[in-house]
Enzyme design. Structure first.
Site, mmCIF file in Angstrom:
data_model
loop_
_atom_site.group_PDB
_atom_site.id
_atom_site.type_symbol
_atom_site.label_atom_id
_atom_site.label_comp_id
_atom_site.label_asym_id
_atom_site.label_seq_id
_atom_site.Cartn_x
_atom_site.Cartn_y
_atom_site.Cartn_z
ATOM 1 N N ARG A 21 -1.474 -9.846 -5.274
ATOM 2 C CA ARG A 21 -2.446 -8.777 -5.050
ATOM 3 C C ARG A 21 -3.481 -9.261 -4.035
ATOM 4 O O ARG A 21 -3.889 -10.430 -4.042
ATOM 5 C CB ARG A 21 -3.160 -8.385 -6.348
ATOM 6 C CG ARG A 21 -4.062 -7.166 -6.140
ATOM 7 C CD ARG A 21 -4.930 -6.846 -7.336
ATOM 8 N NE ARG A 21 -5.759 -5.671 -7.041
ATOM 9 C CZ ARG A 21 -6.819 -5.303 -7.748
ATOM 10 N NH1 ARG A 21 -7.192 -6.009 -8.801
ATOM 11 N NH2 ARG A 21 -7.515 -4.233 -7.393
ATOM 12 N N HIS A 22 -3.920 -8.374 -3.184
ATOM 13 C CA HIS A 22 -4.918 -8.710 -2.165
ATOM 14 C C HIS A 22 -6.228 -9.204 -2.801
ATOM 15 O O HIS A 22 -6.496 -8.978 -3.986
ATOM 16 C CB HIS A 22 -5.212 -7.486 -1.289
ATOM 17 C CG HIS A 22 -5.787 -6.330 -2.069
ATOM 18 N ND1 HIS A 22 -7.112 -6.261 -2.433
ATOM 19 C CD2 HIS A 22 -5.194 -5.218 -2.578
ATOM 20 C CE1 HIS A 22 -7.333 -5.150 -3.113
ATOM 21 N NE2 HIS A 22 -6.176 -4.496 -3.218
ATOM 22 N N ASN A 28 -13.572 -2.556 -4.679
ATOM 23 C CA ASN A 28 -13.235 -3.171 -5.968
ATOM 24 C C ASN A 28 -14.492 -3.421 -6.779
ATOM 25 O O ASN A 28 -14.552 -3.115 -7.977
ATOM 26 C CB ASN A 28 -12.500 -4.493 -5.770
ATOM 27 C CG ASN A 28 -11.062 -4.330 -5.333
ATOM 28 O OD1 ASN A 28 -10.563 -5.097 -4.509
ATOM 29 N ND2 ASN A 28 -10.352 -3.344 -5.861
ATOM 30 N N GLN A 34 -8.974 3.045 -4.355
ATOM 31 C CA GLN A 34 -8.705 2.764 -2.948
ATOM 32 C C GLN A 34 -7.451 3.471 -2.431
ATOM 33 O O GLN A 34 -7.496 4.147 -1.420
ATOM 34 C CB GLN A 34 -8.585 1.243 -2.733
ATOM 35 C CG GLN A 34 -9.918 0.540 -2.952
ATOM 36 C CD GLN A 34 -9.869 -0.942 -2.672
ATOM 37 O OE1 GLN A 34 -10.419 -1.414 -1.701
ATOM 38 N NE2 GLN A 34 -9.207 -1.686 -3.548
ATOM 39 N N ARG A 71 -6.737 -4.920 3.751
ATOM 40 C CA ARG A 71 -7.078 -5.863 2.685
ATOM 41 C C ARG A 71 -5.893 -6.752 2.319
ATOM 42 O O ARG A 71 -6.062 -7.934 1.995
ATOM 43 C CB ARG A 71 -7.606 -5.118 1.458
ATOM 44 C CG ARG A 71 -6.678 -4.052 0.862
ATOM 45 C CD ARG A 71 -7.452 -3.199 -0.139
ATOM 46 N NE ARG A 71 -6.654 -2.201 -0.843
ATOM 47 C CZ ARG A 71 -6.428 -0.976 -0.389
ATOM 48 N NH1 ARG A 71 -6.887 -0.601 0.796
ATOM 49 N NH2 ARG A 71 -5.729 -0.114 -1.126
ATOM 50 N N GLU A 95 -0.275 0.372 -1.479
ATOM 51 C CA GLU A 95 -0.706 0.871 -2.780
ATOM 52 C C GLU A 95 -0.230 2.307 -2.958
ATOM 53 O O GLU A 95 0.144 2.991 -1.991
ATOM 54 C CB GLU A 95 -2.240 0.794 -2.870
ATOM 55 C CG GLU A 95 -2.870 1.315 -4.156
ATOM 56 C CD GLU A 95 -2.423 0.547 -5.382
ATOM 57 O OE1 GLU A 95 -1.256 0.749 -5.798
ATOM 58 O OE2 GLU A 95 -3.231 -0.221 -5.943
ATOM 59 N N HIS A 169 -0.560 -4.649 -3.756
ATOM 60 C CA HIS A 169 -1.704 -4.028 -4.420
ATOM 61 C C HIS A 169 -1.485 -3.942 -5.927
ATOM 62 O O HIS A 169 -0.351 -3.910 -6.408
ATOM 63 C CB HIS A 169 -1.939 -2.636 -3.846
ATOM 64 C CG HIS A 169 -2.111 -2.629 -2.357
ATOM 65 N ND1 HIS A 169 -3.334 -2.661 -1.748
ATOM 66 C CD2 HIS A 169 -1.192 -2.613 -1.353
ATOM 67 C CE1 HIS A 169 -3.179 -2.662 -0.424
ATOM 68 N NE2 HIS A 169 -1.878 -2.628 -0.170
#
Length: 223
Positions: A21-22, A28, A34, A71, A95, A169
């Protein structure tokens, strides 16, 4: 000896994936949805990616693929920078699209899920328009997994016996864990979150999927 040789040959046909995951973004920290909104890493997110790169420094990656959103791409670049590998971006690792929910507080996601499960009679007219199950702008689990697994299967065959880094994501990763049986169902998956820079190690030959390790799962209290 024959049994060992068979096992060794069998495992050689599997690609080992590190699905990451970023790192953290300002959205966040603010608790905003997002989706496809292209939000960059914040300073802490870059630090998280740098630390994960150090943690994975002894893993030899043969390829690095990332979601094309900033990201994720920046996270991949930081992790891969010392390995001198080119980061290849793809929409398949994006995502979930959340349509009109993007930019709204993440509590709206909880309302969306409850609306799907229990009906929408308790919602206002405005909320009903945004949160109804049939909203075409919100990507279904089936569509999300279709694009992700199509990509992973192709990479698993192309990189059999090798290690591949994927940066994606949290929403996609959660649905994947449901798909492969790590979580028993979607409801259980929403009791947990995947931390920024958390990751899943799994193996695949393009057909079967085996979870080897999950790092960065935290219990939450959404329900």
């Amino acid at each position: 000896m024959l049994i060992f040789d068979k096992i060794f040959f069998y495992e050689k046909n599997f690609c080992t994936f590190y699905l990451v995951r970023h790192g953290e973004t300002d959205w966040n920290t603010e608790g905003l949805v997002q989706g496809h909104s292209d939000i960059p890493l914040n300073k802490n997110g870059e630090f998280q990616a740098y630390n994960l790169g150090k943690k994975l420094k002894d893993i030899h990656f043969d390829a690095v693929f990332s979601s094309d959103l900033l990201r994720a791409k920046r996270t991949a670049e930081i992790i891969a920078q010392e390995k001198k590998l080119l980061v290849k971006t793809t929409r398949f690792l994006r995502e979930r699209a959340f349509g009109k929910l993007e930019g709204k507080p993440s509590l709206w996601l909880i309302a969306w899920r409850k609306a799907i499960k229990k009906g929408i009679s308790f919602l206002t007219d405005e909320e009903r328009k945004v949160l109804i199950k049939e909203d075409p702008e919100i990507e279904r689990d089936s569509a999300l997994m279709s694009r992700f697994l199509t990509f992973v299967r192709e990479i698993a065959v192309a990189y059999a016996g090798k290690n591949v880094l994927l940066v994606s994501h949290g929403g996609l990763m959660r649905v994947f864990l449901v798909k492969v049986g790590y979580f028993k169902d979607e409801d259980e998956s929403y009791l947990y979150s995947i931390t920024n820079a958390g990751y899943i190690v799994f193996q695949s030959d393009g057909s079967e999927f085996f979870i080897k390790e999950v790092v960065g799962i935290e219990k939450v209290n959404n329900f």
